[in-house]
Write a protein that holds these residues in place. Sequence first.
Motif, PDB file in Angstrom:
ATOM      1  N   VAL A 163      71.407  23.009  20.542  1.00 44.85           N
ATOM      2  CA  VAL A 163      70.806  24.106  20.806  1.00 44.85           C
ATOM      3  C   VAL A 163      70.060  24.425  19.421  1.00 44.85           C
ATOM      4  O   VAL A 163      70.754  24.207  18.429  1.00 44.85           O
ATOM      5  CB  VAL A 163      71.669  25.285  20.994  1.00 44.85           C
ATOM      6  N   GLY A 167      67.726  29.411  19.533  1.00 45.93           N
ATOM      7  CA  GLY A 167      68.740  29.533  20.884  1.00 45.93           C
ATOM      8  C   GLY A 167      68.270  28.794  22.011  1.00 45.93           C
ATOM      9  O   GLY A 167      68.980  29.046  23.024  1.00 45.93           O
ATOM     10  N   LEU A 169      67.728  25.566  24.419  1.00 46.33           N
ATOM     11  CA  LEU A 169      68.267  24.252  24.510  1.00 46.33           C
ATOM     12  C   LEU A 169      67.493  23.146  24.656  1.00 46.33           C
ATOM     13  O   LEU A 169      66.500  22.891  25.680  1.00 46.33           O
ATOM     14  CB  LEU A 169      69.009  24.581  26.273  1.00 46.33           C
ATOM     15  N   CYS A 172      70.724  18.790  26.972  1.00 45.66           N
ATOM     16  CA  CYS A 172      71.842  18.980  27.750  1.00 45.66           C
ATOM     17  C   CYS A 172      72.108  17.918  28.825  1.00 45.66           C
ATOM     18  O   CYS A 172      71.303  17.988  29.794  1.00 45.66           O
ATOM     19  CB  CYS A 172      71.792  20.339  28.345  1.00 45.66           C
ATOM     20  N   ASN A 241      71.602  24.818  31.578  1.00 43.29           N
ATOM     21  CA  ASN A 241      72.224  25.775  31.133  1.00 43.29           C
ATOM     22  C   ASN A 241      73.573  25.148  30.756  1.00 43.29           C
ATOM     23  O   ASN A 241      74.237  23.975  30.977  1.00 43.29           O
ATOM     24  CB  ASN A 241      72.581  26.723  32.366  1.00 43.29           C
ATOM     25  N   THR A 242      74.307  25.943  29.898  1.00 46.21           N
ATOM     26  CA  THR A 242      75.647  25.567  29.310  1.00 46.21           C
ATOM     27  C   THR A 242      76.468  26.685  29.601  1.00 46.21           C
ATOM     28  O   THR A 242      75.986  27.893  29.787  1.00 46.21           O
ATOM     29  CB  THR A 242      75.502  25.547  27.816  1.00 46.21           C
ATOM     30  N   TYR A 245      77.689  30.194  25.290  1.00 45.62           N
ATOM     31  CA  TYR A 245      76.872  30.477  24.291  1.00 45.62           C
ATOM     32  C   TYR A 245      77.459  30.766  22.972  1.00 45.62           C
ATOM     33  O   TYR A 245      78.540  31.141  22.601  1.00 45.62           O
ATOM     34  CB  TYR A 245      75.803  31.569  24.582  1.00 45.62           C
ATOM     35  N   LYS A 247      75.779  32.252  19.098  1.00 44.41           N
ATOM     36  CA  LYS A 247      74.575  33.013  18.295  1.00 44.41           C
ATOM     37  C   LYS A 247      75.109  33.174  16.996  1.00 44.41           C
ATOM     38  O   LYS A 247      75.738  33.889  16.347  1.00 44.41           O
ATOM     39  CB  LYS A 247      74.336  34.339  19.083  1.00 44.41           C
ATOM     40  N   ARG A 266      77.954  32.295  28.805  1.00 41.59           N
ATOM     41  CA  ARG A 266      76.658  32.385  29.349  1.00 41.59           C
ATOM     42  C   ARG A 266      76.547  32.574  30.935  1.00 41.59           C
ATOM     43  O   ARG A 266      76.003  33.215  31.493  1.00 41.59           O
ATOM     44  CB  ARG A 266      75.987  31.195  29.024  1.00 41.59           C
ATOM     45  N   VAL A 383      75.044  23.271  17.600  1.00 42.27           N
ATOM     46  CA  VAL A 383      74.411  24.481  17.382  1.00 42.27           C
ATOM     47  C   VAL A 383      73.859  24.492  16.204  1.00 42.27           C
ATOM     48  O   VAL A 383      74.566  24.717  15.125  1.00 42.27           O
ATOM     49  CB  VAL A 383      75.048  25.822  17.876  1.00 42.27           C
TER      50      VAL A 383
END
Length: 385
Positions: A163, A167, A169, A172, A241-242, A245, A247, A266, A383
């Motif tokens: 990521v 933010g 992706l 994946c 998608n994961t 998340y 941040k 998420r 991330v």
Amino acid sequence: MLQCIFLLSDSGEVMLEKQLTGHRVDRSICAWFWDQSLSQGDSFKSLPVIASPTHYLFQIVRDGITFLACSQVEMPPLMAIELLDEMIDNGFPLTTEPSILREMIAPPNLVSKMLSVVTGNASNVSDTLPSGAGSCVPWRPTDPKYSSNEVYVDLVEEMDAIVNRDGELVKCEIYGEVQMNSQLTGFPDLTLSFANPSILEDMRFHPCVRFRPWESHQVLSFVPPDGEFKLMSYRVKKLKNTPVYVKPQITSDSGTCRVSVLVGIRSDPGKAIESITLSFQLPHCVSSADLSSNHGTVTILSNKTCTWTIGRIPKDKTPCLSGTLALETGLERLHVFPTFKLGFKIMGIALSGLRIEKLDLQTLPPRLYKGFRAQTRAGEFDVRL
């Protein structure tokens, strides 16, 4: 895995190099011998001429010739020699099945050590060939017998993701394995089929798998080894998608950095997300750190590795890590930002979406029990800031 063999001259020049990419040996056989030796109280040091975080290069001298063996597993030097003697014949791979190697080479124990002192023979190699060595299915014993016939299938997956600082992706994908534990009497013939095999890429199969049924109908047809083994590995790429998340936000001014990291769900996978952890390496220019969280525990080691253990995410609040970092004298701002590594585990589901449709046995033994499980854990989940 044993990957390559080098033949060196007395001056250290490489005379011959043999790559074994087509006959890779499962690392479990090396790990098994190593664990058996340690359980007997032996204290071995690895003999790497060159060592890396993932490989060991062993030096073996035989009849005045120096051999180098590259392995991904640390192992006793005598066993490395005996394994090489049985696995390679005239420079070509010969015996690579772990179950046969376990029968041919016994791990050292107290009795074998005493016999070697008395007889002068330190070899652990059996004088007789295992029963399956001359069979067309060398991975299976001749006629195993069980009072209860059972077979278990596990889908074990790892999610690798990147990521970026916005933010988004970037990558994946799933690396997965079909692991089995077969405790079946006689000579069973199994077929395993998936509901959606088209999503699979980069498959690698155990030697027991017949290729033609897979190529024509995407069905795994095989005579299983006895006990635990890895039937196949695969990848599922370009996931969108994961389940979790992260941040992070870091701002710096006047020699002080303010850190704030939020972690949440998420997309609900339908099963509990457990063992959530977040770790990152503090930059070298950070002299001290004061970090805390509203859920879980925060640990900072002496090597400046910070680990936030969250466990399960509560329903009433979003886990948040916050605090300040003090920079070294003379630095106003932070110019090197850490990479956050996420860990988690989800039992009972394969996030790739792969589903087992059925497992059939052509010759059904009496009172057969079949079990299926799935789990997904985080692999290289980064991330970046």
